[in-house]
Design a protein around this motif. Structure first.
Motif, PDB file in Angstrom:
ATOM      1  N   SER A 323       1.062  -1.116   0.179  1.00  0.00           N
ATOM      2  CA  SER A 323      -0.246   0.082  -0.141  1.00  0.00           C
ATOM      3  C   SER A 323       0.711   1.208   0.109  1.00  0.00           C
ATOM      4  O   SER A 323       0.666   2.255  -0.770  1.00  0.00           O
ATOM      5  CB  SER A 323      -0.942   0.173   1.069  1.00  0.00           C
ATOM      6  OG  SER A 323      -1.499   1.522   1.198  1.00  0.00           O
ATOM      7  N   SER A 324       1.728   1.494   0.874  1.00  0.00           N
ATOM      8  CA  SER A 324       2.245   2.347   0.994  1.00  0.00           C
ATOM      9  C   SER A 324       3.085   2.563  -0.428  1.00  0.00           C
ATOM     10  O   SER A 324       3.859   3.967  -0.504  1.00  0.00           O
ATOM     11  CB  SER A 324       3.864   2.149   1.659  1.00  0.00           C
ATOM     12  OG  SER A 324       5.408   3.124   1.651  1.00  0.00           O
ATOM     13  N   ALA A 325       3.828   1.706  -1.041  1.00  0.00           N
ATOM     14  CA  ALA A 325       4.319   2.071  -2.237  1.00  0.00           C
ATOM     15  C   ALA A 325       3.779   2.248  -3.458  1.00  0.00           C
ATOM     16  O   ALA A 325       4.171   3.461  -4.403  1.00  0.00           O
ATOM     17  CB  ALA A 325       5.249   0.336  -2.703  1.00  0.00           C
ATOM     18  N   VAL A 326       2.533   1.650  -3.702  1.00  0.00           N
ATOM     19  CA  VAL A 326       1.553   2.443  -4.432  1.00  0.00           C
ATOM     20  C   VAL A 326       1.241   3.824  -4.050  1.00  0.00           C
ATOM     21  O   VAL A 326       1.059   4.355  -5.123  1.00  0.00           O
ATOM     22  CB  VAL A 326       0.265   1.056  -4.774  1.00  0.00           C
ATOM     23  CG1 VAL A 326      -0.776   2.332  -5.583  1.00  0.00           C
ATOM     24  CG2 VAL A 326       0.693  -0.465  -4.891  1.00  0.00           C
ATOM     25  N   THR A 327       1.090   4.083  -2.900  1.00  0.00           N
ATOM     26  CA  THR A 327       0.788   5.644  -2.759  1.00  0.00           C
ATOM     27  C   THR A 327       1.341   6.401  -3.250  1.00  0.00           C
ATOM     28  O   THR A 327       1.102   7.229  -3.627  1.00  0.00           O
ATOM     29  CB  THR A 327       1.016   5.922  -0.874  1.00  0.00           C
ATOM     30  OG1 THR A 327      -0.308   4.900  -0.490  1.00  0.00           O
ATOM     31  CG2 THR A 327       0.094   6.673  -0.871  1.00  0.00           C
ATOM     32  N   ASN A 328       2.936   5.877  -3.273  1.00  0.00           N
ATOM     33  CA  ASN A 328       3.917   6.892  -3.373  1.00  0.00           C
ATOM     34  C   ASN A 328       4.209   7.172  -4.684  1.00  0.00           C
ATOM     35  O   ASN A 328       4.371   7.714  -5.700  1.00  0.00           O
ATOM     36  CB  ASN A 328       5.126   6.550  -2.671  1.00  0.00           C
ATOM     37  CG  ASN A 328       5.812   6.506  -1.704  1.00  0.00           C
ATOM     38  OD1 ASN A 328       4.641   6.971  -1.380  1.00  0.00           O
ATOM     39  ND2 ASN A 328       6.822   5.129  -1.311  1.00  0.00           N
ATOM     40  N   LEU A 329       3.577   5.416  -5.614  1.00  0.00           N
ATOM     41  CA  LEU A 329       3.223   5.906  -7.391  1.00  0.00           C
ATOM     42  C   LEU A 329       2.567   6.911  -7.113  1.00  0.00           C
ATOM     43  O   LEU A 329       2.515   7.554  -8.229  1.00  0.00           O
ATOM     44  CB  LEU A 329       3.706   4.581  -7.639  1.00  0.00           C
ATOM     45  CG  LEU A 329       3.443   4.287  -9.677  1.00  0.00           C
ATOM     46  CD1 LEU A 329       3.996   4.484 -10.034  1.00  0.00           C
ATOM     47  CD2 LEU A 329       2.846   3.276  -9.594  1.00  0.00           C
ATOM     48  N   CYS A 330       1.356   6.608  -6.265  1.00  0.00           N
ATOM     49  CA  CYS A 330      -0.092   8.073  -6.855  1.00  0.00           C
ATOM     50  C   CYS A 330       0.646   9.226  -6.749  1.00  0.00           C
ATOM     51  O   CYS A 330      -0.489   9.495  -7.593  1.00  0.00           O
ATOM     52  CB  CYS A 330      -0.915   7.384  -5.591  1.00  0.00           C
ATOM     53  SG  CYS A 330      -1.438   5.800  -5.003  1.00  0.00           S
ATOM     54  N   TYR A 331       1.652   9.247  -6.413  1.00  0.00           N
ATOM     55  CA  TYR A 331       2.074  11.211  -6.469  1.00  0.00           C
ATOM     56  C   TYR A 331       2.081  11.732  -7.516  1.00  0.00           C
ATOM     57  O   TYR A 331       2.074  13.102  -8.349  1.00  0.00           O
ATOM     58  CB  TYR A 331       3.610  11.465  -5.671  1.00  0.00           C
ATOM     59  CG  TYR A 331       4.059  12.703  -5.483  1.00  0.00           C
ATOM     60  CD1 TYR A 331       3.290  13.422  -4.774  1.00  0.00           C
ATOM     61  CD2 TYR A 331       4.645  12.895  -6.459  1.00  0.00           C
ATOM     62  CE1 TYR A 331       3.769  14.988  -4.785  1.00  0.00           C
ATOM     63  CE2 TYR A 331       5.625  14.433  -7.100  1.00  0.00           C
ATOM     64  CZ  TYR A 331       4.949  15.238  -5.625  1.00  0.00           C
ATOM     65  OH  TYR A 331       6.088  16.583  -5.421  1.00  0.00           O
ATOM     66  N   PHE A 332       2.543  10.092  -8.898  1.00  0.00           N
ATOM     67  CA  PHE A 332       2.403  11.215 -10.612  1.00  0.00           C
ATOM     68  C   PHE A 332       1.404  10.692 -11.048  1.00  0.00           C
ATOM     69  O   PHE A 332       1.396  10.667 -11.795  1.00  0.00           O
ATOM     70  CB  PHE A 332       4.105  10.351 -10.380  1.00  0.00           C
ATOM     71  CG  PHE A 332       5.274  10.461 -10.506  1.00  0.00           C
ATOM     72  CD1 PHE A 332       5.729  11.698 -10.509  1.00  0.00           C
ATOM     73  CD2 PHE A 332       5.767   9.890  -9.344  1.00  0.00           C
ATOM     74  CE1 PHE A 332       7.540  12.066  -9.651  1.00  0.00           C
ATOM     75  CE2 PHE A 332       6.684   9.605  -8.535  1.00  0.00           C
ATOM     76  CZ  PHE A 332       7.850  11.178  -8.837  1.00  0.00           C
ATOM     77  N   HIS A 333       0.172  10.171  -9.960  1.00  0.00           N
ATOM     78  CA  HIS A 333      -1.146   9.840 -10.906  1.00  0.00           C
ATOM     79  C   HIS A 333      -2.257  10.399 -10.112  1.00  0.00           C
ATOM     80  O   HIS A 333      -3.240   9.457 -10.561  1.00  0.00           O
ATOM     81  CB  HIS A 333      -0.763   8.249 -11.218  1.00  0.00           C
ATOM     82  CG  HIS A 333       0.258   8.250 -12.469  1.00  0.00           C
ATOM     83  ND1 HIS A 333       0.054   8.058 -13.257  1.00  0.00           N
ATOM     84  CD2 HIS A 333       2.027   7.553 -11.561  1.00  0.00           C
ATOM     85  CE1 HIS A 333       1.047   7.445 -14.167  1.00  0.00           C
ATOM     86  NE2 HIS A 333       2.213   7.336 -12.454  1.00  0.00           N
ATOM     87  N   GLY A 334      -1.984  11.764  -8.771  1.00  0.00           N
ATOM     88  CA  GLY A 334      -3.113  11.882  -8.718  1.00  0.00           C
ATOM     89  C   GLY A 334      -4.718  12.178  -9.625  1.00  0.00           C
ATOM     90  O   GLY A 334      -4.119  12.415 -10.095  1.00  0.00           O
ATOM     91  N   ILE A 335      -5.683  11.761  -9.032  1.00  0.00           N
ATOM     92  CA  ILE A 335      -6.950  11.215  -9.600  1.00  0.00           C
ATOM     93  C   ILE A 335      -7.155  13.580  -9.119  1.00  0.00           C
ATOM     94  O   ILE A 335      -6.911  13.297  -7.819  1.00  0.00           O
ATOM     95  CB  ILE A 335      -7.763  10.471  -9.152  1.00  0.00           C
ATOM     96  CG1 ILE A 335      -7.445   9.497  -9.329  1.00  0.00           C
ATOM     97  CG2 ILE A 335      -9.413  11.516  -9.870  1.00  0.00           C
ATOM     98  CD1 ILE A 335      -8.682   8.311  -9.317  1.00  0.00           C
ATOM     99  N   SER A 336      -7.744  14.481 -10.131  1.00  0.00           N
ATOM    100  CA  SER A 336      -8.259  15.434  -9.280  1.00  0.00           C
ATOM    101  C   SER A 336      -8.757  15.524  -8.635  1.00  0.00           C
ATOM    102  O   SER A 336     -10.358  14.696  -8.458  1.00  0.00           O
ATOM    103  CB  SER A 336      -8.284  16.231 -10.898  1.00  0.00           C
ATOM    104  OG  SER A 336      -9.970  16.097 -11.197  1.00  0.00           O
ATOM    105  N   GLY A 337      -9.473  16.439  -8.051  1.00  0.00           N
ATOM    106  CA  GLY A 337     -10.389  16.479  -6.506  1.00  0.00           C
ATOM    107  C   GLY A 337     -11.143  16.885  -7.163  1.00  0.00           C
ATOM    108  O   GLY A 337     -12.519  16.543  -6.647  1.00  0.00           O
TER     109      GLY A 337
END
Length: 461
Positions: A323-337
């Motif tokens: 979960s932590s690794a994917v969360t870090n990856l999400c930094y570059f793929h964040g879904i907009s608010g």
């Protein structure tokens, strides 16, 4: 479709005529009649060979690394088909002689419902996890809340973190996974090839997945020095349409536990089951997962809600490190608010989902599926008759004289020449030449035009 019966059940394509298609050394004429020059590396069948990361490619850029060049040069026949389609899309008014897209797995049957619904302002993002529990009906609420805490990226992006070297995957499978695992994690795929033969014992249906087949592929990879760290399973399956039973799921999970493999369950089509007699069982509905720390589930709205462009995906995992690794990856793929807000509105409206969208979607899916499969039956074309997904897996092997992948590609080219884009079996790493995936979730008049006027015309020209 009405043209094919005149050929008889034993029809063969015969000698292949030149096919006007860009790529593979085949001539293509654009709408103005101008011939487009072909590069040497586009000759057929060389460009049809399996792409092997790390091998030399022509015209490598001096500005890119080896890995950058590998990614940049990964362009095959599927991309060529989509490029032709993009340049010549069918439109009822503007381009009635254009290409009809029956190759991309996209549900176009409920755009009218969704376009109206997503514009209504309701709900707030913090309702998302609790409202989504309605979708995961057999899944404990706390699991859904954990799952949607990582709902920050497209489903394609979650395949990389658990593995370091190779994933095991049954074939055929959705071809985009090959790109997903390589682009981000430089991960290989080890194939467990399934075939259409039905045998006695455990092999009771075409392309049936068994633990024995998984085990054979795993040990073959290990003998070749490949370290397999995970198993990818698609349920409901793309392109086969199979739905795994709870007993089958448990067998696969026990196998993975025995060899300490991560399991990534792709449940992207879980709400796209259109026969009430068939029940989908999420892997999370199993009372006790054999190895919960290595079991991960992905889901998104692109297929079940027909909104591929939203790029909203979710991961369920009990493993804090993953979960932590994917969360870090999400930094570059964040879904907009804004997108999260829209998804919260959509998933919070239980009445609309249960009483309007899902029943209407199932009815339209079943009607479109019935239309296409009835036409296939009339023609005597074998297919897998399943009750999920947006596609039908059809068997055109009898139209290949020698039964080769080169002939399969030429047939695919002929479909495109006759203005129909399909997906051929090789793009799903199918072990047997001659299988194709046809999408049935389009407007009825497009299905009728694509089939009655164009789809089977390659067999008689």
């Amino acid at each position: 479709l009405f043209l094919l019966p005149q050929q008889g059940s034993g029809a063969s394509l015969g000698p292949a005529a030149p096919t006007p298609l860009t790529g593979f050394g085949l001539a293509f004429e654009d709408q103005r009649g101008a011939r487009i020059p072909q590069r040497p590396e586009q000759t057929f069948p060389g460009s049809y060979k399996l792409w092997n990361p790390g091998t030399n490619h022509p015209q490598r850029s001096p500005y890119l690394s080896t890995r950058g060049n590998d990614i940049n040069s990964k362009r095959g026949f599927s991309q060529e088909g989509f490029a032709n389609y993009a340049a010549n899309k069918y439109d009822e008014e503007k381009n009635p002689s254009g290409i009809i897209n029956l190759g991309v797995s996209e549900n176009k049957l409920c755009f009218d419902l969704l376009s109206n619904r997503v514009s209504i302002a309701l709900g707030f993002p913090f309702f998302l996890s609790r409202s989504a529990s309605k979708l995961f009906r057999s899944v404990p609420l706390i699991w859904v809340e954990r799952m949607l805490r990582v709902a920050r990226l497209g489903v394609d992006d979650v395949f990389s973190p658990p593995a370091s070297e190779a994933f095991l995957i049954p074939t055929p499978f959705y071809g985009g996974i090959s790109d997903d695992v390589y682009y981000y994690g430089n991960v290989q795929l080890v194939y467990a090839h399934l075939d259409s033969k039905v045998r006695t014992g455990t092999n009771t249906r075409p392309f049936q997945l068994t633990v024995e087949k998984l085990e054979m592929a795993l040990w073959k990879a290990r003998r070749e020095g490949v370290s397999v760290r995970g198993l990818i399973l698609i349920n409901p399956h793309n392109p086969l349409g199979d739905i795994y039973s709870p007993a089958e799921l448990l067998e696969y999970l026990e196998f993975a536990k025995r060899y300490q493999l991560h399991v990534i369950m792709d449940e992207l089509y879980m709400l796209t089951v259109f026969d009430e007699s068939v029940t989908f069982h999420s892997v999370l509905s199993i009372d006790k997962l054999p190895d919960p720390q290595r079991t991960h589930v992905v889901w998104g709205t692109s297929k079940d809600f027909g909104i591929s462009g939203i790029r909203f995906g979710a991961l369920y995992t009990e493993n804090k490190d993953v979960s932590s690794a994917v969360t870090n990856l999400c930094y570059f793929h964040g879904i907009s608010g804004i997108t999260q807000y829209q998804m919260a509105q959509l998933l919070s409206d239980h009445d609309w989902i249960d009483q309007v969208y899902l029943p209407t979607n199932r009815l339209r899916l079943k009607a479109a599926h019935t239309y296409v499969t009835d036409e296939l039956k009339t023609l005597g074309i074998p297919f897998l008759n399943r009750n999920s997904g947006l596609y039908v897996w059809i068997d055109l092997r009898k139209y290949l004289r020698r039964g080769t992948f080169e002939e399969e590609l030429l047939l695919w080219c002929r479909f495109l020449r006759h203005k129909v884009l399909l997906s051929n079996g090789k793009s799903f790493q199918c072990f047997e030449p001659g299988w194709f995936r046809i999408i049935f979730t389009d407007k009825m008049h497009r299905l009728q035009l694509g089939e009655q006027g164009q789809l089977l015309s390659p067999f008689v020209t």
